[in-house]
Enzyme design. Structure first.
Site, PDB file in Angstrom:
ATOM      1  N   TYR A 136       0.837  -1.209   0.000  1.00 21.50           N
ATOM      2  CA  TYR A 136       0.000   0.000   0.000  1.00 21.50           C
ATOM      3  C   TYR A 136       0.867   1.251   0.000  1.00 21.50           C
ATOM      4  CZ  TYR A 136      -3.897   3.035   1.480  1.00 21.50           C
ATOM      5  OH  TYR A 136      -4.859   4.021   1.571  1.00 21.50           O
ATOM      6  N   LYS A 140       0.836   4.106  -2.923  1.00 18.47           N
ATOM      7  CA  LYS A 140       0.468   5.489  -2.610  1.00 18.47           C
ATOM      8  C   LYS A 140       1.643   6.451  -2.788  1.00 18.47           C
ATOM      9  CE  LYS A 140      -3.889   4.957  -1.689  1.00 18.47           C
ATOM     10  NZ  LYS A 140      -4.913   5.579  -2.553  1.00 18.47           N
TER      11      LYS A 140
END
Length: 224
Positions: A136, A140
């Site tokens: 993640y 991001k």
């Protein structure tokens, strides 16, 4: 009326953003993967589906003034236990989705000389990294890099591109967190609200934000 596409608008932050922008008079085009009361249904990880649905909407209703790239997923695990599928699914959705959604949107915006607004939701995980979220955090952080590069390309056309990096926000994604322990790491000692993120996005899509581009704006209660 200015049209704004909000992805992942069926719940949480995306739903709050869509409602805020509607209240302010924008024509909001809402999206979700399962079409839960939203206008458009497509999988942001599926490039061909994105192109087909978005092209059809633009052909029927005209180009967008703004895009809020909110849709995304998380699939957490310590790196040694991270499965290939967890890595691939998160990167294909959260990072590839940036390309898949924006690619069919940008040229119609440019051709129509729209001084538009693009806002991508990143995360505190993409700014500082987070334990158990290597996939993640990578996705991001990639969104932040993409925002900064695209902002340079589009600046002379008056199109702004910015990232919003929320901290811990009260949504379904925090349901398994040790709440009190996490709050101790937040100087304000509380979680953020979706409406607070929506208020920031509202400013970024406004005409008043026309000179603000290539920025990553954190909204995290003072976590860093």
């Amino acid at each position: 009326m200015k049209r704004i596409l909000v992805t992942g608008a069926s719940r949480g932050i995306g739903k709050a953003i869509a409602q805020r922008l509607k209240d302010e008079g924008y024509e909001v085009v809402t999206h979700s993967f399962k079409s839960e009361g939203t206008d458009l249904k497509f999988d942001i990880a599926n490039r061909e589906e994105c192109r087909r649905v978005i092209d059809a909407d633009i052909a029927a209703n005209g180009p967008y003034y703004g895009v809020v790239l909110n849709a995304g997923i998380a699939s957490d695990n310590p790196f040694p236990a991270l499965e290939d599928e967890q890595w691939d699914n998160v990167l294909r959705t959260d990072l590839d989705g940036f390309y898949n959604v924006l690619k069919p949107i940008i040229m119609p915006m440019i051709s129509s000389r729209i001084k538009g607004r693009i806002i991508a939701l990143s995360s505190i995980s993409g700014v500082v990294g987070n334990r158990g979220q290597v996939n993640y955090s990578a996705a991001k952080a990639g969104v932040i890099g993409a925002v900064k590069a695209l902002a340079v390309e589009l600046a002379k056309r008056g199109i702004t591109v910015n990232a919003v990096a929320p901290g811990v926000i009260e949504t379904d994604m925090i349901k398994d967190m040790p709440v009190e322990e996490v709050k101790k790491a937040i100087p304000m000692r509380r979680f953020g609200k979706s409406e607070e993120v929506a208020a920031l996005v509202s400013y970024l899509v406004s005409e008043e934000a026309g000179y603000l581009t290539r920025q990553v704006i954190s909204i995290n209660g003072g976590m860093f």
